[in-house]
Motif scaffolding. Structure first.
Motif, PDB file in Angstrom:
ATOM      1  N   ARG A  85      90.482 -89.815  13.944  1.00 27.34           N
ATOM      2  CA  ARG A  85      89.301 -90.607  14.320  1.00 27.34           C
ATOM      3  C   ARG A  85      89.677 -91.959  14.937  1.00 27.34           C
ATOM      4  O   ARG A  85      90.397 -91.980  15.901  1.00 27.34           O
ATOM      5  CB  ARG A  85      88.360 -90.768  13.123  1.00 27.34           C
ATOM      6  CG  ARG A  85      87.678 -89.451  12.761  1.00 27.34           C
ATOM      7  CD  ARG A  85      86.508 -89.711  11.830  1.00 27.34           C
ATOM      8  NE  ARG A  85      85.808 -88.472  11.473  1.00 27.34           N
ATOM      9  CZ  ARG A  85      84.991 -88.368  10.446  1.00 27.34           C
ATOM     10  NH1 ARG A  85      84.758 -89.416   9.661  1.00 27.34           N
ATOM     11  NH2 ARG A  85      84.386 -87.233  10.194  1.00 27.34           N
ATOM     12  N   ASN A 140      83.925 -92.587   1.996  1.00 23.07           N
ATOM     13  CA  ASN A 140      83.634 -92.086   3.353  1.00 23.07           C
ATOM     14  C   ASN A 140      82.117 -91.929   3.515  1.00 23.07           C
ATOM     15  O   ASN A 140      81.355 -92.240   2.589  1.00 23.07           O
ATOM     16  CB  ASN A 140      84.371 -90.774   3.661  1.00 23.07           C
ATOM     17  CG  ASN A 140      84.025 -89.657   2.691  1.00 23.07           C
ATOM     18  OD1 ASN A 140      83.088 -89.779   1.917  1.00 23.07           O
ATOM     19  ND2 ASN A 140      84.776 -88.586   2.742  1.00 23.07           N
ATOM     20  N   GLY A 141      81.702 -91.469   4.696  1.00 18.54           N
ATOM     21  CA  GLY A 141      80.270 -91.353   4.962  1.00 18.54           C
ATOM     22  C   GLY A 141      79.593 -90.387   4.004  1.00 18.54           C
ATOM     23  O   GLY A 141      78.472 -90.635   3.537  1.00 18.54           O
ATOM     24  N   ALA A 142      80.268 -89.287   3.703  1.00 22.32           N
ATOM     25  CA  ALA A 142      79.695 -88.299   2.787  1.00 22.32           C
ATOM     26  C   ALA A 142      79.498 -88.926   1.402  1.00 22.32           C
ATOM     27  O   ALA A 142      78.481 -88.692   0.742  1.00 22.32           O
ATOM     28  CB  ALA A 142      80.606 -87.073   2.706  1.00 22.32           C
ATOM     29  N   ILE A 166      72.054 -80.570   8.607  1.00 25.42           N
ATOM     30  CA  ILE A 166      73.227 -80.365   9.471  1.00 25.42           C
ATOM     31  C   ILE A 166      74.493 -79.988   8.701  1.00 25.42           C
ATOM     32  O   ILE A 166      74.611 -80.211   7.506  1.00 25.42           O
ATOM     33  CB  ILE A 166      73.510 -81.630  10.328  1.00 25.42           C
ATOM     34  CG1 ILE A 166      73.939 -82.805   9.438  1.00 25.42           C
ATOM     35  CG2 ILE A 166      72.278 -81.999  11.130  1.00 25.42           C
ATOM     36  CD1 ILE A 166      74.480 -83.976  10.229  1.00 25.42           C
ATOM     37  N   ILE A 168      78.374 -81.029   8.782  1.00 27.82           N
ATOM     38  CA  ILE A 168      79.097 -82.164   9.356  1.00 27.82           C
ATOM     39  C   ILE A 168      80.496 -81.799   9.805  1.00 27.82           C
ATOM     40  O   ILE A 168      81.206 -82.620  10.341  1.00 27.82           O
ATOM     41  CB  ILE A 168      79.143 -83.388   8.399  1.00 27.82           C
ATOM     42  CG1 ILE A 168      79.670 -83.007   7.026  1.00 27.82           C
ATOM     43  CG2 ILE A 168      77.788 -84.044   8.315  1.00 27.82           C
ATOM     44  CD1 ILE A 168      79.715 -84.161   6.042  1.00 27.82           C
ATOM     45  N   VAL A 213      68.491 -88.011   8.686  1.00 26.21           N
ATOM     46  CA  VAL A 213      69.893 -87.845   9.091  1.00 26.21           C
ATOM     47  C   VAL A 213      69.960 -87.816  10.609  1.00 26.21           C
ATOM     48  O   VAL A 213      69.242 -87.047  11.248  1.00 26.21           O
ATOM     49  CB  VAL A 213      70.470 -86.523   8.533  1.00 26.21           C
ATOM     50  CG1 VAL A 213      71.937 -86.392   8.911  1.00 26.21           C
ATOM     51  CG2 VAL A 213      70.293 -86.458   7.031  1.00 26.21           C
ATOM     52  N   HIS A 214      70.834 -88.637  11.160  1.00 21.30           N
ATOM     53  CA  HIS A 214      71.002 -88.608  12.610  1.00 21.30           C
ATOM     54  C   HIS A 214      71.811 -87.370  12.984  1.00 21.30           C
ATOM     55  O   HIS A 214      72.907 -87.178  12.463  1.00 21.30           O
ATOM     56  CB  HIS A 214      71.728 -89.868  13.072  1.00 21.30           C
ATOM     57  CG  HIS A 214      72.047 -89.860  14.532  1.00 21.30           C
ATOM     58  ND1 HIS A 214      71.087 -89.640  15.496  1.00 21.30           N
ATOM     59  CD2 HIS A 214      73.206 -90.033  15.201  1.00 21.30           C
ATOM     60  CE1 HIS A 214      71.649 -89.680  16.695  1.00 21.30           C
ATOM     61  NE2 HIS A 214      72.939 -89.912  16.539  1.00 21.30           N
ATOM     62  N   SER A 216      74.336 -86.138  14.548  1.00 20.47           N
ATOM     63  CA  SER A 216      75.398 -86.819  15.296  1.00 20.47           C
ATOM     64  C   SER A 216      76.313 -85.863  16.030  1.00 20.47           C
ATOM     65  O   SER A 216      77.158 -86.294  16.802  1.00 20.47           O
ATOM     66  CB  SER A 216      76.219 -87.680  14.339  1.00 20.47           C
ATOM     67  OG  SER A 216      76.735 -86.876  13.305  1.00 20.47           O
ATOM     68  N   ASP A 242      70.817 -91.882   7.220  1.00 25.79           N
ATOM     69  CA  ASP A 242      72.245 -91.613   7.461  1.00 25.79           C
ATOM     70  C   ASP A 242      72.471 -91.644   8.966  1.00 25.79           C
ATOM     71  O   ASP A 242      72.141 -90.686   9.665  1.00 25.79           O
ATOM     72  CB  ASP A 242      72.606 -90.241   6.873  1.00 25.79           C
ATOM     73  CG  ASP A 242      74.048 -89.846   7.179  1.00 25.79           C
ATOM     74  OD1 ASP A 242      74.833 -90.738   7.565  1.00 25.79           O
ATOM     75  OD2 ASP A 242      74.370 -88.657   7.033  1.00 25.79           O
ATOM     76  N   GLY A 244      75.451 -91.994  10.364  1.00 25.02           N
ATOM     77  CA  GLY A 244      76.712 -91.303  10.654  1.00 25.02           C
ATOM     78  C   GLY A 244      77.710 -92.148  11.422  1.00 25.02           C
ATOM     79  O   GLY A 244      78.758 -92.517  10.905  1.00 25.02           O
ATOM     80  N   SER A 274      79.733 -93.921   8.520  1.00 26.75           N
ATOM     81  CA  SER A 274      81.189 -93.791   8.389  1.00 26.75           C
ATOM     82  C   SER A 274      81.867 -95.056   8.896  1.00 26.75           C
ATOM     83  O   SER A 274      81.378 -95.691   9.827  1.00 26.75           O
ATOM     84  CB  SER A 274      81.702 -92.625   9.232  1.00 26.75           C
ATOM     85  OG  SER A 274      81.267 -91.407   8.718  1.00 26.75           O
ATOM     86  N   ASP A 276      85.038 -94.901  10.155  1.00 22.61           N
ATOM     87  CA  ASP A 276      86.069 -94.559  11.148  1.00 22.61           C
ATOM     88  C   ASP A 276      85.533 -93.792  12.354  1.00 22.61           C
ATOM     89  O   ASP A 276      86.270 -93.093  13.022  1.00 22.61           O
ATOM     90  CB  ASP A 276      87.218 -93.787  10.482  1.00 22.61           C
ATOM     91  CG  ASP A 276      86.744 -92.536   9.749  1.00 22.61           C
ATOM     92  OD1 ASP A 276      85.510 -92.320   9.648  1.00 22.61           O
ATOM     93  OD2 ASP A 276      87.608 -91.785   9.256  1.00 22.61           O
ATOM     94  N   LYS A 277      84.244 -93.933  12.610  1.00 19.99           N
ATOM     95  CA  LYS A 277      83.697 -93.369  13.859  1.00 19.99           C
ATOM     96  C   LYS A 277      83.483 -94.538  14.824  1.00 19.99           C
ATOM     97  O   LYS A 277      84.416 -95.240  15.148  1.00 19.99           O
ATOM     98  CB  LYS A 277      82.424 -92.588  13.559  1.00 19.99           C
ATOM     99  CG  LYS A 277      82.690 -91.339  12.696  1.00 19.99           C
ATOM    100  CD  LYS A 277      81.389 -90.608  12.389  1.00 19.99           C
ATOM    101  CE  LYS A 277      81.648 -89.347  11.578  1.00 19.99           C
ATOM    102  NZ  LYS A 277      80.363 -88.763  11.114  1.00 19.99           N
ATOM    103  N   GLY A 367      80.988 -87.261  15.617  1.00 19.00           N
ATOM    104  CA  GLY A 367      80.301 -88.279  14.851  1.00 19.00           C
ATOM    105  C   GLY A 367      79.541 -89.327  15.619  1.00 19.00           C
ATOM    106  O   GLY A 367      79.355 -90.424  15.140  1.00 19.00           O
TER     107      GLY A 367
END
Ligand SMILES: *Cc1c(COP(=O)(O)O)cnc(C)c1O
Length: 433
Positions: A85, A140-142, A166, A168, A213-214, A216, A242, A244, A274, A276-277, A367
């Motif tokens: 990422r 992390n995002g999750a 979604i 992921i 939720v976007h 992404s 979210d 993302g 997240s 790291d996106k 992402g």
């Protein structure tokens, strides 16, 4: 005649060679022992002469600790999960290196008393997103999403649109993730259309929160409708958004990508993302929201299991304090004209023709902003060169498309253009080519 295998140099003799000992100081002895035993085995198998063992060990000495190989990203894909990422800014790298030893992550050095863990990272996030009353950094995002839904809706219902159920990546699905927290998903609407009344009809005494939720990593086009955060807040329940991608504020290069500040301004209770996106930092989950809600998440027992280490805190704080310095931001904003100029120079330095410089479309990647094209240029090379570039030193990753290897400089720092040129020249002269 004595067995020639007896002439194979012994492990301790090889380890004692000055160059080997020096390499050991860089890498630790374990990788050297495996290298030595592999080379000795090649001699036993007759693949090399015993007299060649020492030279072969010296030729193959590792230069770096660990097995992860740095890669130059010439794919034009900005956030590429398979190569880690987001690359970190120079500032974030420095902060992480500084935090590697003992560090005052939970101590006030002036008083010697215990201090709040992560205060610097939280302060940096709130400075960029003053719309939030509180912030939290998790693994992390999750993890951010799991913590938010657990703290706000465990044992109760999370209302979510069927258009936002979604996956992921790597087989992980949002519905499963939320169900694992003990909250029940209450799906509303259809895949392409969900209306405010669908949400309103589902609200009841069992509702813990509403989740948006976007999408992404995909897009639904055509006859669609979705309900915005500002309309959902009218239902009188906490709204978790979210996003993302991790954009903290809107990004001109990606006008349709939701950002944390705008979602909070629209009334979202909690925004998760997240690190790291598109934020461009280390792996982390970012939580921003109303002070009371964030405090509830911070106090939840699960928060302790999802907490981040000092390296992540240092990396997030430094990334957020200098967002303009992230390689991700620079890769998104580099102009088409600059890319063309650098790519033409690359063609000239490597003996290719300007005709091999072709218009391409870069991608944001995993992402964020699916399908948004990033217009640019690439040097088109024969497809077979990709593997030579990938396995070279340094490793250069090109994008394979329509039977060609495309070398796209979008995500290459300009000061490394010369390194890419040298790698292409070496690969083009490789006899395997
Ligand atoms: C990427 C993403 C996640 C998961 O985030 P990780 O940091 O990979 O755990 C969750 N939701 C959305 C919308 C995403 O884009």
């Amino acid at each position: 005649m004595s067995d020639p295998r007896r002439q194979i140099p012994r492990t301790d003799a090889l380890l004692a060679l000055p160059a080997v000992a020096e390499a050991g100081a860089r890498t630790g002895t374990a990788p050297l022992r495996s290298l030595i035993s592999a080379v000795q085995q090649e001699a036993r198998d007759g693949l090399i002469e015993p007299a060649q063992v020492e030279a072969e060990v010296l030729r193959r000495l590792p230069t770096r600790p660990g097995s992860l190989t740095p890669v130059i990203n010439a794919t034009g894909i900005v956030v590429h999960t398979n190569i880690g990422r987001a690359p970190l800014s120079r500032i974030a790298r420095r902060a992480i290196a500084d935090a590697a030893g003992y560090v005052d992550v939970e101590m006030d050095l002036a008083t010697g008393a215990r201090s709040r863990r992560g205060a610097g990272a939280i302060g940096a996030l709130l400075a960029v997103v003053p719309e939030a009353g509180g912030a939290l950094v998790v693994n992390n995002g999750a993890a951010a999403l799991v913590l938010a839904t657990t703290a706000l809706a465990a044992g109760r219902e999370v209302i979510v649109s069927r258009g936002e159920m979604i996956e992921i990546g790597d087989g992980f699905r949002l519905p499963d993730l939320i169900a694992s927290t003990g909250a029940r998903l209450r799906e509303v609407g259809t895949t392409n259309r969900t209306h405010l009344r669908d949400y309103a009809d589902a609200v009841g005494p069992e509702t813990g929160c509403i989740l948006k939720v976007h999408p992404s990593n995909f897009r639904v086009d055509g006859f669609t409708s979705a309900v915005g955060v500002s309309e959902l807040t009218g239902l009188g329940l906490p709204v978790v958004m979210d996003i993302g991608s991790g954009l903290l504020r809107s990004e001109p290069a990606l006008p349709d990508e939701p950002d944390a500040a705008s979602m909070l301004a629209q009334g979202a209770t909690v925004v998760t993302a997240s690190g790291d996106k598109l934020l461009g930092g280390p792996q982390a989950g970012i939580i921003l929201g109303a002070a009371e809600a964030v405090e509830r998440l911070r106090r939840h027992p699960l928060a302790r299991a999802l907490r981040v280490d000092k390296l992540t805190l240092a990396g997030i704080e430094a990334t957020v304090a200098a967002l303009e310095a992230t390689p991700v931001r620079q890769s998104l904003r580099v102009t088409e004209a600059e890319l063309r100029e650098r790519t033409v120079a690359l063609a000239e330095q490597t003996g290719y023709a300007v005709a091999d410089v072709v218009a391409v479309s870069g991608r944001v990647g995993g992402g964020g902003a699916p399908e948004v094209p990033l217009p640019g240029w690439a040097l088109a090379l024969p497809e077979s060169i990709a593997v030579t570039l990938r396995t070279g030193s340094p490793a250069v990753l090109a994008r394979i498309e329509s039977g060609r290897s495309l070398v796209d400089l979008r995500c290459v720092p300009p000061e490394q253009d010369g390194v890419v040129a040298a790698a292409i020249r070496a690969a083009a002269h490789n006899p395997d080519q």
